[in-house]
Design an enzyme around this catalytic site. Sequence first.
Site, PDB file in Angstrom:
ATOM      1  N   GLY A  26       0.833  -1.195   0.000  1.00  0.00           N
ATOM      2  CA  GLY A  26       0.000   0.000   0.000  1.00  0.00           C
ATOM      3  C   GLY A  26       0.865   1.242   0.000  1.00  0.00           C
ATOM      4  O   GLY A  26       2.035   1.192   0.403  1.00  0.00           O
ATOM      5  N   CYS A  66       5.452  -5.818   1.731  1.00  0.00           N
ATOM      6  CA  CYS A  66       5.632  -4.370   1.789  1.00  0.00           C
ATOM      7  C   CYS A  66       4.844  -3.768   2.960  1.00  0.00           C
ATOM      8  O   CYS A  66       5.180  -3.991   4.106  1.00  0.00           O
ATOM      9  CB  CYS A  66       5.249  -3.750   0.443  1.00  0.00           C
ATOM     10  SG  CYS A  66       5.784  -2.042   0.221  1.00  0.00           S
ATOM     11  N   TYR A  67       3.795  -2.998   2.688  1.00  0.00           N
ATOM     12  CA  TYR A  67       2.959  -2.460   3.772  1.00  0.00           C
ATOM     13  C   TYR A  67       2.442  -3.592   4.637  1.00  0.00           C
ATOM     14  O   TYR A  67       2.302  -3.456   5.860  1.00  0.00           O
ATOM     15  CB  TYR A  67       1.800  -1.668   3.174  1.00  0.00           C
ATOM     16  CG  TYR A  67       0.973  -0.892   4.175  1.00  0.00           C
ATOM     17  CD1 TYR A  67       1.249   0.448   4.448  1.00  0.00           C
ATOM     18  CD2 TYR A  67      -0.087  -1.485   4.837  1.00  0.00           C
ATOM     19  CE1 TYR A  67       0.491   1.166   5.364  1.00  0.00           C
ATOM     20  CE2 TYR A  67      -0.856  -0.783   5.751  1.00  0.00           C
ATOM     21  CZ  TYR A  67      -0.570   0.546   6.014  1.00  0.00           C
ATOM     22  OH  TYR A  67      -1.323   1.258   6.922  1.00  0.00           O
ATOM     23  N   HIS A  90       8.172  -7.297  -3.266  1.00  0.00           N
ATOM     24  CA  HIS A  90       6.937  -7.787  -3.885  1.00  0.00           C
ATOM     25  C   HIS A  90       7.202  -9.088  -4.648  1.00  0.00           C
ATOM     26  O   HIS A  90       7.571  -9.062  -5.826  1.00  0.00           O
ATOM     27  CB  HIS A  90       6.379  -6.734  -4.848  1.00  0.00           C
ATOM     28  CG  HIS A  90       5.872  -5.505  -4.180  1.00  0.00           C
ATOM     29  ND1 HIS A  90       4.577  -5.392  -3.715  1.00  0.00           N
ATOM     30  CD2 HIS A  90       6.489  -4.339  -3.858  1.00  0.00           C
ATOM     31  CE1 HIS A  90       4.412  -4.197  -3.155  1.00  0.00           C
ATOM     32  NE2 HIS A  90       5.567  -3.538  -3.231  1.00  0.00           N
ATOM     33  N   GLU A 125       5.047 -11.004  -5.878  1.00  0.00           N
ATOM     34  CA  GLU A 125       4.038 -11.174  -6.929  1.00  0.00           C
ATOM     35  C   GLU A 125       4.446 -10.549  -8.251  1.00  0.00           C
ATOM     36  O   GLU A 125       3.858 -10.848  -9.303  1.00  0.00           O
ATOM     37  CB  GLU A 125       2.694 -10.591  -6.474  1.00  0.00           C
ATOM     38  CG  GLU A 125       2.591  -9.075  -6.453  1.00  0.00           C
ATOM     39  CD  GLU A 125       3.128  -8.417  -5.186  1.00  0.00           C
ATOM     40  OE1 GLU A 125       2.737  -7.271  -4.907  1.00  0.00           O
ATOM     41  OE2 GLU A 125       3.942  -9.051  -4.488  1.00  0.00           O
ATOM     42  N   GLY A 183     -21.343 -10.180 -28.689  1.00  0.00           N
ATOM     43  CA  GLY A 183     -20.254 -10.777 -29.448  1.00  0.00           C
ATOM     44  C   GLY A 183     -18.909 -10.538 -28.799  1.00  0.00           C
ATOM     45  O   GLY A 183     -17.893 -11.053 -29.260  1.00  0.00           O
ATOM     46  N   VAL A 217     -16.147 -10.729 -25.514  1.00  0.00           N
ATOM     47  CA  VAL A 217     -15.653 -11.894 -24.788  1.00  0.00           C
ATOM     48  C   VAL A 217     -16.572 -12.259 -23.623  1.00  0.00           C
ATOM     49  O   VAL A 217     -17.002 -13.412 -23.480  1.00  0.00           O
ATOM     50  CB  VAL A 217     -14.225 -11.636 -24.265  1.00  0.00           C
ATOM     51  CG1 VAL A 217     -13.714 -12.862 -23.508  1.00  0.00           C
ATOM     52  CG2 VAL A 217     -13.291 -11.279 -25.395  1.00  0.00           C
ATOM     53  N   ASP A 218     -16.893 -11.278 -22.771  1.00  0.00           N
ATOM     54  CA  ASP A 218     -17.619 -11.580 -21.545  1.00  0.00           C
ATOM     55  C   ASP A 218     -19.019 -12.117 -21.820  1.00  0.00           C
ATOM     56  O   ASP A 218     -19.419 -13.146 -21.272  1.00  0.00           O
ATOM     57  CB  ASP A 218     -17.688 -10.339 -20.654  1.00  0.00           C
ATOM     58  CG  ASP A 218     -16.314  -9.801 -20.288  1.00  0.00           C
ATOM     59  OD1 ASP A 218     -15.351 -10.586 -20.306  1.00  0.00           O
ATOM     60  OD2 ASP A 218     -16.197  -8.595 -20.000  1.00  0.00           O
ATOM     61  N   LYS A 229     -10.089 -11.234 -16.344  1.00  0.00           N
ATOM     62  CA  LYS A 229     -10.303 -11.276 -17.795  1.00  0.00           C
ATOM     63  C   LYS A 229      -9.608 -12.457 -18.454  1.00  0.00           C
ATOM     64  O   LYS A 229     -10.199 -13.142 -19.307  1.00  0.00           O
ATOM     65  CB  LYS A 229      -9.807  -9.965 -18.423  1.00  0.00           C
ATOM     66  CG  LYS A 229     -10.215  -9.780 -19.880  1.00  0.00           C
ATOM     67  CD  LYS A 229     -11.697  -9.466 -19.987  1.00  0.00           C
ATOM     68  CE  LYS A 229     -12.096  -9.074 -21.379  1.00  0.00           C
ATOM     69  NZ  LYS A 229     -13.477  -8.573 -21.433  1.00  0.00           N
TER      70      LYS A 229
END
Length: 530
Positions: A59, A86-87, A174, A176, A229, A231-232, A375
């Site tokens: 953060g 981190c935070y 980090h 990640e 039409g 993606v979702d 996504k």
Amino acid sequence: MSEARPKQFVAVFDFGAQYGQLIARRVRDLHVYSEIVPCDISADELAAMAPSAIILSGGPASVYAEGAPDMDARVFELGIPILGFCYGEQIMAVKLGGEVAHTDKGEYGPATLTRLGSSVLLDGTPEGGQTVWMSHRDSVSRAPEDFMVTGRTDTCPVAVMECPRRRLFATQFHPEVRHSEYGTRMLENFLFGVCHLEKSWTMEGIIDQKVEEIRQQVGSRKVILALSGGVDSSVVAALVHRAIGDQLTCVFVNHGMLRKGEPEMVEEVFREQFHMPLVHVHAEERYAKMLAGVTDPEKKRRLIGTEFWKVFFDEAQKIGDVEMLAQGTIYPDIIESGARKTGGKAATIKSHHNLIPFPEGVHFDLIEPLDHFFKDEVRELGIALGLPAKMVWRQPFPGPGLAIRIIGEVTPEKLAILKDADAIVREELDAYNQRLFEETGDRNSEHACWQYFAVLPDIRSVGVMGDERTYRRPIIVRAVESTDAMTADWAKLPYDVIGRISSRIVDEVDGVNRVVYDVTPKPPATIEWE
């Protein structure tokens, strides 16, 4: 998001980190379900959710700053394994009796981590130097009692701290972020070595689970879906249809401003391949009349959006006895809007794009089967459900369609020009991206184009074609590299690719005599022109 949460999951505390969603994604990449929760959730609420593990995000604030994000210290007494970044490391230290200091020298970007003896978290990583990604000024100056310091950098004396007995671990860097060389190994050590979790978040299992949930939620009721039409909505259609078959009706409102070939693709995939009940509403003339003389982009958006739902609800009434509306809401929509299911510190970015303006007296129960998915997971799900790759990898496309890629009034002539030019841009850059994928094995290569399209400005330019002077329209090509659309850079396309696009447009699209390439990043520009 408790109604469909897997039994095994990791709760990611949101302290306002720019990498908050990335943490959740990295955990899911390892086939463990993760979910972002507000950092100020009470220990009792968290215990009721029964997470298998907790990760405390980073953060931007100082832990000592007034109004800094806080957390319930009782969370550390629940006996749940916790990993802080981190935070997250700093607040763990403060809550458990350690100290955090504001240093004179910050540490941003790559840093060299040195291991200090045996380490559960760093097991399997080099004992010498390894690169990690830092972003801090404050750092832990004294670890809490019972914690071992197992890693340091030149600037940060407590870069890693561990208390294996209580299953509490933290890093100032980090893991990640891909720039941390062995970050994935650290996450694996925590998830599988410390927490003993199983790799159960897989597409095959997810589809079976979702199909059963949809059947239970829907029962014998009818469901309607606004199919664009994209993606979702396409993945929702395939998933819901697998669950309930012809109880689902898809309504495809064709406003005439889709890209070349897209209405035909929707018909082919959903009517011919999946054999779904599909209502194709040809509203092209209706929209053409409505947009005649309209030049303001916001008015275009408003008119198109409002008219879309009028058309859609008219069709819903014709179908009759429809009680449920399926939507393609995905997890980032929920996080960014702060709607219904999360309330974290980073949950106020934008309003929910799928909030529907129901007409007075109209009500549908919502079904949102993708609201747990990022996504790229939606795309994976689409492939597993049998949707064609061309549809699954369809790039972002605005709801108003080509109307906001035509500067000024939308006319049939302009639409025809832009559809043909845009088709060439997409064909050439689809091929370019495919070549990069074959070379790198990565569809998200930092050199690939993330979004690309043609724009038709409301001007004409002088040219010479066949020894004759011409006065025709230019086409602007826009191609950007991005991961989240919040920022973007113009794509550094090879000259031969740009040249081929230009030559093809001028040769093949009647009414065009010039092609230009937009080399403006976002910010200061936006990705779209209107």
